[in-house]
Design a protein around this motif. Structure first.
Motif, short mmCIF file in Angstrom:
data_model
loop_
_atom_site.label_atom_id
_atom_site.label_comp_id
_atom_site.label_asym_id
_atom_site.label_seq_id
_atom_site.Cartn_x
_atom_site.Cartn_y
_atom_site.Cartn_z
N ARG A 15 0.85 -1.17 0.00
CA ARG A 15 0.00 0.00 0.00
C ARG A 15 0.89 1.24 0.00
O ARG A 15 1.62 1.49 0.96
CB ARG A 15 -0.93 0.03 1.21
CG ARG A 15 -1.96 1.16 1.15
CD ARG A 15 -2.71 1.32 2.45
NE ARG A 15 -3.47 0.14 2.82
CZ ARG A 15 -4.69 -0.15 2.38
NH1 ARG A 15 -5.30 0.68 1.53
NH2 ARG A 15 -5.30 -1.25 2.78
N ALA A 16 0.83 1.96 -1.09
CA ALA A 16 1.56 3.22 -1.20
C ALA A 16 0.68 4.34 -0.69
O ALA A 16 -0.55 4.22 -0.67
CB ALA A 16 1.96 3.46 -2.65
N PRO A 17 1.28 5.45 -0.27
CA PRO A 17 0.50 6.58 0.22
C PRO A 17 -0.55 7.04 -0.78
O PRO A 17 -0.24 7.25 -1.96
CB PRO A 17 1.55 7.67 0.46
CG PRO A 17 2.81 6.91 0.72
CD PRO A 17 2.73 5.70 -0.18
N GLY A 18 -1.78 7.14 -0.33
CA GLY A 18 -2.86 7.59 -1.20
C GLY A 18 -3.39 6.57 -2.16
O GLY A 18 -4.24 6.90 -3.00
N LYS A 19 -2.93 5.34 -2.07
CA LYS A 19 -3.37 4.30 -2.98
C LYS A 19 -3.97 3.12 -2.23
O LYS A 19 -3.75 2.94 -1.03
CB LYS A 19 -2.20 3.81 -3.84
CG LYS A 19 -1.60 4.86 -4.75
CD LYS A 19 -0.49 4.27 -5.61
CE LYS A 19 0.09 5.30 -6.56
NZ LYS A 19 1.17 4.71 -7.39
N GLN A 20 -4.72 2.32 -2.96
CA GLN A 20 -5.27 1.10 -2.39
C GLN A 20 -4.21 0.01 -2.31
O GLN A 20 -3.23 0.03 -3.04
CB GLN A 20 -6.46 0.62 -3.23
CG GLN A 20 -7.63 1.58 -3.28
CD GLN A 20 -8.29 1.74 -1.93
OE1 GLN A 20 -8.49 0.76 -1.20
NE2 GLN A 20 -8.62 2.97 -1.58
N ARG A 21 -4.44 -0.91 -1.44
CA ARG A 21 -3.55 -2.06 -1.34
C ARG A 21 -3.63 -2.88 -2.62
O ARG A 21 -4.72 -3.11 -3.16
CB ARG A 21 -3.93 -2.92 -0.13
CG ARG A 21 -3.01 -4.10 0.11
CD ARG A 21 -3.34 -4.78 1.41
NE ARG A 21 -4.71 -5.27 1.44
CZ ARG A 21 -5.32 -5.70 2.53
NH1 ARG A 21 -4.68 -5.69 3.69
NH2 ARG A 21 -6.57 -6.13 2.46
N GLU A 22 -2.50 -3.31 -3.12
CA GLU A 22 -2.45 -4.07 -4.34
C GLU A 22 -1.57 -5.30 -4.18
O GLU A 22 -0.63 -5.31 -3.39
CB GLU A 22 -1.91 -3.22 -5.50
CG GLU A 22 -0.46 -2.78 -5.33
CD GLU A 22 0.09 -2.05 -6.53
OE1 GLU A 22 -0.59 -2.01 -7.58
OE2 GLU A 22 1.21 -1.51 -6.44
N LEU A 23 -1.89 -6.31 -4.95
CA LEU A 23 -1.09 -7.53 -4.96
C LEU A 23 0.22 -7.27 -5.68
O LEU A 23 0.24 -6.74 -6.79
CB LEU A 23 -1.85 -8.66 -5.65
CG LEU A 23 -1.05 -9.96 -5.87
CD1 LEU A 23 -0.75 -10.64 -4.54
CD2 LEU A 23 -1.81 -10.91 -6.79
N VAL A 24 1.31 -7.66 -5.05
CA VAL A 24 2.63 -7.58 -5.67
C VAL A 24 2.99 -8.92 -6.29
O VAL A 24 3.35 -9.00 -7.47
CB VAL A 24 3.70 -7.17 -4.65
CG1 VAL A 24 5.09 -7.15 -5.30
CG2 VAL A 24 3.37 -5.81 -4.05
N ALA A 25 2.90 -9.97 -5.51
CA ALA A 25 3.21 -11.31 -5.98
C ALA A 25 2.66 -12.32 -5.00
O ALA A 25 2.54 -12.04 -3.81
CB ALA A 25 4.73 -11.51 -6.14
#
Length: 120
Positions: A39-49
């Motif tokens: 989860r980056a600032p201001g962004k939604q949590r996302e799958l990396v791997a």
């Protein structure tokens, strides 16, 4: 109860590398898959791997060719080798485990998160 303990985060310069580790401990019956989200600032949590217990891997397009996920089944530990890091990789990285419990129940567990900062 299962706990996920993460390590390896920190500050690194662009182009550098980090290796994240996540060890699962507790009442583990069977691990279906483990993975890393961020989860980056201001962004939604996302799958990396993520990676299944049989070794099948999946990567976000943004990290393909740079990141490698692996799992040590004997140690119930998942790793994320991050190379050629970019400033946009800066985020809190969360370990995730999907596990099969008794009676066919599935459980999802999350680590506390480890900060990865890519900056010069």
């Amino acid at each position: 109860q299962v706990q996920l303990v993460e390590s390896g985060g920190g500050l690194v310069q662009p182009g550098g590398s980090l290796r994240l580790s996540c060890a699962a401990s507790g009442s583990i019956f069977s691990i279906n898959a483990m993975g890393w989200y961020r989860r980056a600032p201001g962004k939604q949590r996302e799958l990396v791997a993520d990676i299944t217990s049989s070794g099948t891997t999946n990567y976000a397009d943004s990290v393909k060719g740079r990141f490698t996920i692996s799992m040590d089944n004997a140690k119930n530990t998942v790793y994320l080798q991050m190379n050629s890091l970019k400033p946009e990789d800066t985020a809190v990285y969360y370990c995730h485990s999907n596990e099969l419990g008794y009676w066919g129940h599935e459980y999802d567990y999350w680590g506390q998160g480890t900060q990865v900062t890519v900056s010069s």
